[in-house]
Design a protein around this motif. Structure first.
Motif, PDB file in Angstrom:
ATOM      1  N   HIS A  89       0.819  -1.206   0.000  1.00 11.30           N
ATOM      2  CA  HIS A  89       0.000   0.000   0.000  1.00 11.30           C
ATOM      3  C   HIS A  89       0.855   1.260   0.000  1.00 11.30           C
ATOM      4  CE1 HIS A  89      -3.907  -2.004   1.685  1.00 11.30           C
ATOM      5  NE2 HIS A  89      -3.589  -2.388   0.466  1.00 11.30           N
ATOM      6  N   PHE A  90       0.447   2.207  -0.801  1.00  9.98           N
ATOM      7  CA  PHE A  90       1.129   3.498  -0.852  1.00  9.98           C
ATOM      8  C   PHE A  90       0.813   4.312   0.402  1.00  9.98           C
ATOM      9  CE2 PHE A  90       1.318   7.984  -2.060  1.00  9.98           C
ATOM     10  CZ  PHE A  90       2.590   8.064  -2.613  1.00  9.98           C
ATOM     11  N   PHE A  91      -0.445   4.206   0.859  1.00  6.12           N
ATOM     12  CA  PHE A  91      -0.898   4.941   2.044  1.00  6.12           C
ATOM     13  C   PHE A  91      -1.233   3.936   3.138  1.00  6.12           C
ATOM     14  CE2 PHE A  91      -4.497   7.185   4.287  1.00  6.12           C
ATOM     15  CZ  PHE A  91      -3.705   8.147   4.900  1.00  6.12           C
ATOM     16  N   ASP A  92      -0.646   4.120   4.314  1.00  4.24           N
ATOM     17  CA  ASP A  92      -0.737   3.115   5.375  1.00  4.24           C
ATOM     18  C   ASP A  92      -2.166   2.829   5.831  1.00  4.24           C
ATOM     19  OD1 ASP A  92       2.003   2.951   5.312  1.00  4.24           O
ATOM     20  OD2 ASP A  92       2.313   4.353   6.976  1.00  4.24           O
ATOM     21  N   ASP A  93      -3.036   3.837   5.787  1.00  3.83           N
ATOM     22  CA  ASP A  93      -4.398   3.661   6.300  1.00  3.83           C
ATOM     23  C   ASP A  93      -5.387   3.189   5.238  1.00  3.83           C
ATOM     24  OD1 ASP A  93      -3.544   4.447   8.783  1.00  3.83           O
ATOM     25  OD2 ASP A  93      -4.174   6.538   8.558  1.00  3.83           O
ATOM     26  N   SER A  94      -4.889   2.799   4.087  1.00  5.79           N
ATOM     27  CA  SER A  94      -5.790   2.334   3.023  1.00  5.79           C
ATOM     28  C   SER A  94      -6.428   1.001   3.386  1.00  5.79           C
ATOM     29  CB  SER A  94      -5.030   2.168   1.705  1.00  5.79           C
ATOM     30  OG  SER A  94      -4.646   3.408   1.170  1.00  5.79           O
ATOM     31  N   PHE A  95      -7.666   0.810   2.930  1.00  4.11           N
ATOM     32  CA  PHE A  95      -8.315  -0.488   3.008  1.00  4.11           C
ATOM     33  C   PHE A  95      -7.871  -1.327   1.815  1.00  4.11           C
ATOM     34  CE2 PHE A  95     -11.453   1.937   5.508  1.00  4.11           C
ATOM     35  CZ  PHE A  95     -11.596   1.088   6.600  1.00  4.11           C
ATOM     36  N   SER A  96      -7.817  -2.641   2.004  1.00  2.98           N
ATOM     37  CA  SER A  96      -7.559  -3.559   0.900  1.00  2.98           C
ATOM     38  C   SER A  96      -8.859  -3.837   0.155  1.00  2.98           C
ATOM     39  CB  SER A  96      -6.988  -4.879   1.420  1.00  2.98           C
ATOM     40  OG  SER A  96      -5.728  -4.680   2.022  1.00  2.98           O
ATOM     41  N   THR A  97      -8.748  -4.096  -1.143  1.00  2.68           N
ATOM     42  CA  THR A  97      -9.959  -4.368  -1.920  1.00  2.68           C
ATOM     43  C   THR A  97     -10.709  -5.588  -1.387  1.00  2.68           C
ATOM     44  OG1 THR A  97      -8.522  -5.502  -3.518  1.00  2.68           O
ATOM     45  CG2 THR A  97      -9.244  -3.285  -4.070  1.00  2.68           C
ATOM     46  N   HIS A  98      -9.992  -6.567  -0.874  1.00  2.00           N
ATOM     47  CA  HIS A  98     -10.665  -7.750  -0.328  1.00  2.00           C
ATOM     48  C   HIS A  98     -11.462  -7.421   0.938  1.00  2.00           C
ATOM     49  CE1 HIS A  98      -8.192  -9.969  -3.139  1.00  2.00           C
ATOM     50  NE2 HIS A  98      -8.752 -11.107  -2.765  1.00  2.00           N
ATOM     51  N   ASP A  99     -11.072  -6.353   1.625  1.00  2.00           N
ATOM     52  CA  ASP A  99     -11.730  -6.009   2.888  1.00  2.00           C
ATOM     53  C   ASP A  99     -12.936  -5.100   2.714  1.00  2.00           C
ATOM     54  OD1 ASP A  99      -9.915  -7.516   4.338  1.00  2.00           O
ATOM     55  OD2 ASP A  99      -8.535  -5.831   4.620  1.00  2.00           O
ATOM     56  N   VAL A 100     -13.197  -4.644   1.487  1.00  2.00           N
ATOM     57  CA  VAL A 100     -14.330  -3.730   1.286  1.00  2.00           C
ATOM     58  C   VAL A 100     -15.468  -4.379   0.507  1.00  2.00           C
ATOM     59  CG1 VAL A 100     -12.849  -1.697   1.404  1.00  2.00           C
ATOM     60  CG2 VAL A 100     -13.351  -2.713  -0.827  1.00  2.00           C
ATOM     61  N   VAL A 101     -15.324  -5.656   0.183  1.00  2.90           N
ATOM     62  CA  VAL A 101     -16.390  -6.362  -0.532  1.00  2.90           C
ATOM     63  C   VAL A 101     -17.666  -6.330   0.312  1.00  2.90           C
ATOM     64  CG1 VAL A 101     -17.152  -8.586  -1.433  1.00  2.90           C
ATOM     65  CG2 VAL A 101     -14.785  -7.869  -1.744  1.00  2.90           C
ATOM     66  N   GLY A 102     -18.767  -5.934  -0.302  1.00  2.00           N
ATOM     67  CA  GLY A 102     -20.045  -5.879   0.405  1.00  2.00           C
ATOM     68  C   GLY A 102     -20.278  -4.609   1.187  1.00  2.00           C
ATOM     69  N   ARG A 103     -19.316  -3.693   1.174  1.00  2.00           N
ATOM     70  CA  ARG A 103     -19.444  -2.454   1.931  1.00  2.00           C
ATOM     71  C   ARG A 103     -19.574  -1.265   0.988  1.00  2.00           C
ATOM     72  NH1 ARG A 103     -16.480  -6.258   4.023  1.00  2.00           N
ATOM     73  NH2 ARG A 103     -16.085  -6.518   6.249  1.00  2.00           N
ATOM     74  N   GLU A 104     -20.112  -0.167   1.508  1.00  2.00           N
ATOM     75  CA  GLU A 104     -20.169   1.083   0.751  1.00  2.00           C
ATOM     76  C   GLU A 104     -19.649   2.204   1.632  1.00  2.00           C
ATOM     77  OE1 GLU A 104     -23.483  -0.501   0.909  1.00  2.00           O
ATOM     78  OE2 GLU A 104     -22.997  -1.718  -0.842  1.00  2.00           O
ATOM     79  N   TYR A 105     -19.030   3.190   0.996  1.00  2.00           N
ATOM     80  CA  TYR A 105     -18.493   4.342   1.709  1.00  2.00           C
ATOM     81  C   TYR A 105     -18.921   5.615   0.992  1.00  2.00           C
ATOM     82  CZ  TYR A 105     -15.592   0.600   3.563  1.00  2.00           C
ATOM     83  OH  TYR A 105     -15.170  -0.572   4.129  1.00  2.00           O
ATOM     84  N   LYS A 106     -19.181   6.651   1.765  1.00  2.00           N
ATOM     85  CA  LYS A 106     -19.708   7.882   1.173  1.00  2.00           C
ATOM     86  C   LYS A 106     -18.735   8.463   0.153  1.00  2.00           C
ATOM     87  CE  LYS A 106     -22.207  12.072   2.223  1.00  2.00           C
ATOM     88  NZ  LYS A 106     -22.937  12.833   3.254  1.00  2.00           N
ATOM     89  N   ASN A 107     -17.473   8.644   0.548  1.00  2.00           N
ATOM     90  CA  ASN A 107     -16.465   9.214  -0.350  1.00  2.00           C
ATOM     91  C   ASN A 107     -15.277   8.264  -0.448  1.00  2.00           C
ATOM     92  OD1 ASN A 107     -18.021  11.597  -0.577  1.00  2.00           O
ATOM     93  ND2 ASN A 107     -17.131  12.377   1.315  1.00  2.00           N
ATOM     94  N   VAL A 108     -14.893   7.922  -1.663  1.00  2.00           N
ATOM     95  CA  VAL A 108     -13.835   6.929  -1.884  1.00  2.00           C
ATOM     96  C   VAL A 108     -12.684   7.546  -2.672  1.00  2.00           C
ATOM     97  CG1 VAL A 108     -13.272   4.784  -3.115  1.00  2.00           C
ATOM     98  CG2 VAL A 108     -15.355   4.922  -1.736  1.00  2.00           C
ATOM     99  N   LEU A 109     -11.460   7.204  -2.262  1.00  2.00           N
ATOM    100  CA  LEU A 109     -10.245   7.619  -2.961  1.00  2.00           C
ATOM    101  C   LEU A 109      -9.540   6.374  -3.483  1.00  2.00           C
ATOM    102  CD1 LEU A 109      -7.654  10.251  -1.786  1.00  2.00           C
ATOM    103  CD2 LEU A 109      -6.871   7.990  -2.503  1.00  2.00           C
ATOM    104  N   VAL A 110      -9.172   6.395  -4.761  1.00  2.00           N
ATOM    105  CA  VAL A 110      -8.496   5.256  -5.385  1.00  2.00           C
ATOM    106  C   VAL A 110      -7.208   5.741  -6.047  1.00  2.00           C
ATOM    107  CG1 VAL A 110      -8.644   3.439  -7.140  1.00  2.00           C
ATOM    108  CG2 VAL A 110     -10.664   4.031  -5.777  1.00  2.00           C
ATOM    109  N   CYS A 111      -6.101   5.063  -5.745  1.00  2.00           N
ATOM    110  CA  CYS A 111      -4.807   5.389  -6.361  1.00  2.00           C
ATOM    111  C   CYS A 111      -4.614   4.574  -7.641  1.00  2.00           C
ATOM    112  CB  CYS A 111      -3.662   5.062  -5.406  1.00  2.00           C
ATOM    113  SG  CYS A 111      -3.504   6.166  -4.012  1.00  2.00           S
TER     114      CYS A 111
END
Length: 512
Positions: free
Chosen positions: A419-441
């Motif tokens: 990960h470029f940013f330490d606090d990023s979520f992994s794609t495997h960990d967000v399956v089934g979830r939604e977030y109001k504002n998303v940032l993608v590198c």
């Protein structure tokens, strides 16, 4: 921004009673905020008749002010999709009137579901909500009371619920309905408090599943169709009528205990599932079942005497082996499984869908130009500047950063796709979830294929072995957004230029 026009009930009566069909059509064209110019979805004569009937029945009961300020056919398109027949806004209240020529076949339960949904959606305006349905044939008024039940009321009683003032603006056009879309995984408290609604399609499938005697059931549907929400809601109902249920998430779920505490139903990641747990439950509900390993799926196939419900979407496979296994096709082709498919998205943002489609395939066809007002992009050659930018977006502006899942090699223990940013979520960990504002590198490894077979497709040139499908993971990250999407492009001019071309396509066409 679309600006709706309101109308008054007396003007409608006069246009209707003029016996001039062209005049009435002209009047409807002016006030109908969802008027169909292509003729595909014209307003039905019975709708006009119902509205005129309502206007005449209320003529000597409503004051002149209460007969003004009505909006016809208001549509929510961002976040959720819902149409309201008639709306009237005042400083402290909202009045919604739905029109039916007669009671539906399913009776008042059908109209009650729609009215409850409308009341829930309008609650985001933080005003007193009055929702009614008028039945033209019987001239009946159904009112949704504070207990969420229907009662028949008179026009005199309705008049007391409508305020003696009105707002000229259709306030529905300014609301952010994304807050009404919840994920049981990331918002278990809101789910437990039932701060959500099911669409008619979800309700129909829920009823079919609850009444289905089959012990093997599959729920299929694309991203954003509400499979997880429906699965959780079914579990709640099954528990209410006495069944012991277990929700199994086919992936990592570190917050499983917190979800269980909030909703009162056992929720576990599949790696914690044991034969003893299986034996203790009446119903097993598997979410994201397209990710099940062969050994775990064999266990499911061998379970006897219990109801098994699988929620599956092969579009959201993240590993090559998951795509090849194609659990969805297996259960669709297996006569032991009763399949129910969700076709309509509950997360609807036409501009976001168009952008993602173009980003993943710059040669995509049948694309409508759009403003892309909720999508932004930044470019960096300097890693430190990029990191500081992402940190600010996440810590101060409410964005969630999602990156490709890190992979640690078994032999050398080297981390790939770190990960470029330490606090990023992994794609495997967000399956089934939604977030109001998303940032993608998007880093320098992304590129557009120019071969004959896959011209224009976004690809990922990974110099190292990586077991997951990078573009599928990227798609997963992009489709988690409910409101705003921000792309951070690092050392990749080609992709930045393509994103710029997408975001300015409207302006470019106007100036061509």
């Amino acid at each position: 921004m679309k600006m709706s026009k309101n109308f008054d009930l007396d003007s409608l009566i006069n246009a209707n009673d003029s016996d001039n069909a062209d005049l009435l059509q002209s009047f409807i064209k002016l006030i109908d905020n969802n008027y169909s110019y292509d003729g595909k979805n014209p307003i039905k004569p019975e709708e006009i008749a119902g509205l005129v009937s309502f206007a005449k029945k209320s003529k000597n009961i409503f004051s002149k002010v209460k007969r003004e300020g009505y909006f016809m056919h208001s549509l929510i398109m961002h976040g959720v999709r819902e149409e309201f027949d008639i709306l009237r806004f005042s400083a402290k209240s909202v009045f919604n009137l739905e029109l039916k020529s007669k009671l539906p076949k399913n009776g008042v339960e059908m109209i009650k579901g729609q009215m409850q949904r409308h009341s829930h959606l309008l609650s985001i305006l933080s005003k007193r909500i009055t929702v009614c349905t008028y039945i033209t044939k019987t001239e009946q008024l159904f009112f949704l009371n504070t207990d969420n039940e229907l009662e028949l009321i008179t026009f005199e009683e309705l008049s007391k619920k409508i305020d003696e003032d009105f707002v000229n603006q259709n306030e529905l056009e300014n609301i952010d309905s994304t807050d009404l879309i919840i994920s049981p995984y990331s918002q278990p408290k809101e789910f437990a408090e039932h701060n959500y609604f099911l669409t008619d399609e979800q309700k129909q499938i829920k009823t079919l599943i609850l009444n289905d005697s089959a012990n093997r059931i599959g729920i299929t549907g694309g991203p954003g169709t509400g499979k997880s929400l429906l699965l959780f809601d079914i579990a709640v109902e099954l528990k209410r009528i006495g069944y012991s249920c277990l929700i199994v998430f086919c992936g990592n779920l570190p917050e499983a205990e917190d979800i269980t505490t909030h909703i009162g139903i056992d929720v576990i990641p599949i790696k914690r599932l044991t034969s003893a747990i299986i034996e203790s439950k009446d119903v097993l509900l598997y979410d994201e079942a397209q990710r099940i390993y062969p050994l775990d799926f064999n266990v499911i196939q061998e379970i006897k005497g219990k109801k098994i419900i699988l929620s599956v979407d092969n579009q959201q496979t993240l590993h090559i082996s998951e795509k090849n296994r194609n659990i969805q096709k297996f259960i669709e082709d297996n006569s032991d499984y009763q399949i129910h498919t969700l076709k309509r998205k509950i997360r609807i943002d036409a501009e976001m869908s168009t952008f993602i489609k173009l980003l993943l395939n710059k040669s995509a066809r049948n694309i409508q130009p759009a403003a892309f007002s909720k999508i932004s992009v930044s470019y960096f050659e300097n890693d430190e500047d990029a990191f500081a930018h992402i940190e600010n977006k996440c810590h101060n502006e409410g964005y969630v950063s999602i990156e490709l899942t890190e992979y640690e090699t078994k032999s050398s223990r080297v981390i790939k796709c770190k990960h470029f940013f330490d606090d990023s979520f992994s794609t495997h960990d967000v399956v089934g979830r939604e977030y109001k504002n998303v940032l993608v590198c998007l880093n320098r490894h992304y590129y557009y294929e120019e071969t004959e077979l896959s011209r224009g497709l976004l690809k990922y040139n990974n110099p190292d072995y990586y077991p997951h499908h990078e573009i599928s993971c990227t798609f997963q990250a992009l489709t988690r957004v409910k409101n705003k999407l921000h792309l951070v492009i690092i050392k990749n001019p080609e992709v930045f230029i393509k994103v710029q071309e997408i975001l300015t396509m409207n302006k470019d066409k106007l100036n061509a």
